[in-house]
Design an enzyme around this catalytic site. Structure first.
Site, PDB file in Angstrom:
ATOM      1  N   ARG A  53     -11.648  -1.776   8.652  1.00 29.93           N
ATOM      2  CA  ARG A  53     -10.400  -2.504   8.359  1.00 29.93           C
ATOM      3  C   ARG A  53     -10.137  -3.555   9.436  1.00 29.93           C
ATOM      4  O   ARG A  53      -9.672  -4.644   9.150  1.00 29.93           O
ATOM      5  CB  ARG A  53      -9.251  -1.498   8.247  1.00 29.93           C
TER       6      ARG A  53
ATOM      7  N   GLY B  90      -1.947   5.802   6.310  1.00 32.41           N
ATOM      8  CA  GLY B  90      -3.027   5.579   7.283  1.00 32.41           C
ATOM      9  C   GLY B  90      -3.391   4.102   7.338  1.00 32.41           C
ATOM     10  O   GLY B  90      -3.534   3.518   8.418  1.00 32.41           O
ATOM     11  N   LYS B  91      -3.526   3.480   6.161  1.00 28.55           N
ATOM     12  CA  LYS B  91      -3.845   2.048   6.119  1.00 28.55           C
ATOM     13  C   LYS B  91      -2.748   1.227   6.805  1.00 28.55           C
ATOM     14  O   LYS B  91      -3.035   0.275   7.537  1.00 28.55           O
ATOM     15  CB  LYS B  91      -3.930   1.557   4.665  1.00 28.55           C
TER      16      LYS B  91
ATOM     17  N   ASP C 135      -8.198  -2.481  -0.638  1.00 27.14           N
ATOM     18  CA  ASP C 135      -8.890  -1.462  -1.408  1.00 27.14           C
ATOM     19  C   ASP C 135     -10.093  -1.007  -0.596  1.00 27.14           C
ATOM     20  O   ASP C 135     -10.772  -1.827   0.022  1.00 27.14           O
ATOM     21  CB  ASP C 135      -9.328  -1.932  -2.789  1.00 27.14           C
TER      22      ASP C 135
ATOM     23  N   GLU D 212      -4.912  -0.298 -10.680  1.00 27.32           N
ATOM     24  CA  GLU D 212      -6.266  -0.519 -10.164  1.00 27.32           C
ATOM     25  C   GLU D 212      -7.269  -0.044 -11.203  1.00 27.32           C
ATOM     26  O   GLU D 212      -7.124   1.066 -11.703  1.00 27.32           O
ATOM     27  CB  GLU D 212      -6.606   0.316  -8.935  1.00 27.32           C
TER      28      GLU D 212
ATOM     29  N   ASN E 198      -0.667   3.988   1.179  1.00 30.25           N
ATOM     30  CA  ASN E 198      -1.449   4.797   2.109  1.00 30.25           C
ATOM     31  C   ASN E 198      -0.930   4.574   3.534  1.00 30.25           C
ATOM     32  O   ASN E 198      -1.091   3.493   4.105  1.00 30.25           O
ATOM     33  CB  ASN E 198      -2.928   4.401   1.967  1.00 30.25           C
TER      34      ASN E 198
ATOM     35  N   ASP F 243     -11.932  11.002   7.972  1.00 32.54           N
ATOM     36  CA  ASP F 243     -12.021  10.777   9.420  1.00 32.54           C
ATOM     37  C   ASP F 243     -12.552  12.001  10.175  1.00 32.54           C
ATOM     38  O   ASP F 243     -13.308  11.854  11.131  1.00 32.54           O
ATOM     39  CB  ASP F 243     -10.652  10.379  10.000  1.00 32.54           C
TER      40      ASP F 243
ATOM     41  N   PHE G  90      -6.332   9.555   5.247  1.00 29.21           N
ATOM     42  CA  PHE G  90      -7.670   9.405   5.827  1.00 29.21           C
ATOM     43  C   PHE G  90      -8.412  10.751   5.882  1.00 29.21           C
ATOM     44  O   PHE G  90      -8.715  11.272   6.955  1.00 29.21           O
ATOM     45  CB  PHE G  90      -7.579   8.792   7.231  1.00 29.21           C
TER      46      PHE G  90
ATOM     47  N   THR H 107       0.848  -1.204   0.000  1.00 30.80           N
ATOM     48  CA  THR H 107       0.000   0.000   0.000  1.00 30.80           C
ATOM     49  C   THR H 107       0.874   1.241   0.000  1.00 30.80           C
ATOM     50  O   THR H 107       1.986   1.224   0.520  1.00 30.80           O
ATOM     51  CB  THR H 107      -0.935   0.040   1.230  1.00 30.80           C
TER      52      THR H 107
END
Ligand SMILES: O=c1[nH]c(=O)c2ncn([C@@H]3O[C@H](COP(=O)(O)OP(=O)(O)OP(=O)(O)O)[C@@H](O)[C@H]3O)c2[nH]1
Length: 190
Positions: free
Chosen positions: A172, A11-12, A65, A36, A9, A146, A143, A7
């Site tokens: 998640r 945050g992920k 995803d 993607e 990201n 949020d 994110f 990833t």
């Protein structure tokens, strides 16, 4: 046990680390160029990312995803969430939702490839987009919603929660816990 997470990201990545470390996983980020599609469901997109990541030969690997869905606009922005937000920002979201149904939900799909097996797990969190928010908000990287998303049953937005509170509502977490259970059931981990 080490598991790679393909990833971009952050945050992920941080969230996956927080969720998986109590289960004994060490989550390491890996930079893979994953194509993607800009259509379909988060589950389909996760499958496509997973097929690409699985051939990287890096060992146990996860992809993710996710997207936000607005009740007022069926299917939207969904898999396009990141690109739509980059273009229209908070101002665009406010305009889209003026006078509209403010219900929304996150959907996420986590795909894992481990010892030749591949599987995708999903999670969903329902809530509403706030009626208004401060002019200047500083979200955590990756994110942006949020600070403006109030989960059903919560008294504050995701951004204002402690990490334990946020975990309670995290789609998640729901998907990753299913992944851990599957790995245990199939005796792929101790
Ligand atoms: O405020 C938020 N709280 C969340 O909990 C959350 N989960 C997803 N999102 C949004 O949905 C896009 C996913 O897009 P996405 O799955 O294509 O991922 P990505 O491009 O960010 O990373 P990756 O594809 O490298 O993993 C992200 O960019 C965010 O805009 C979230 N926003």
């Amino acid at each position: 046990m080490k598991i790679f997470f393909a990833t971009q990201n952050t945050g992920k990545l941080a969230e996956a680390r927080e969720i998986l470390s109590p289960f004994g996983f060490e989550v390491e980020s890996i930079d893979l160029p994953l194509d993607e599609p800009d259509a379909g469901t988060v589950t389909e997109v996760a499958r496509i990312k997973l097929e690409q990541a699985a051939v990287s030969g890096s060992g146990p690997i996860m992809v993710d995803d996710a997207g936000l869905y607005l009740a007022a606009y069926p299917g939207f922005p969904g898999v396009l969430t990141k690109r739509v937000f980059e273009r229209i920002g908070y101002r665009g979201i406010a305009k889209l939702l003026a006078g509209e149904d403010r219900r929304a939900w996150f959907e996420g799909a986590v795909g894992v490839s481990w010892r030749g097996k591949q599987k995708v797990f999903t999670g969903k969190t329902r809530g509403v987009i706030l009626e208004e928010w401060p002019e200047r908000i500083k979200p955590e990287p990756g994110f942006p919603f949020d600070p403006i998303f109030l989960p059903d049953g919560a008294t504050k937005v995701l951004k204002d929660m402690t990490s334990a509170e946020r975990m309670h509502y995290s789609y998640r977490r729901k998907a990753l816990e299913k992944m851990v259970n599957w790995l245990k059931e199939t005796e792929q981990v101790d």
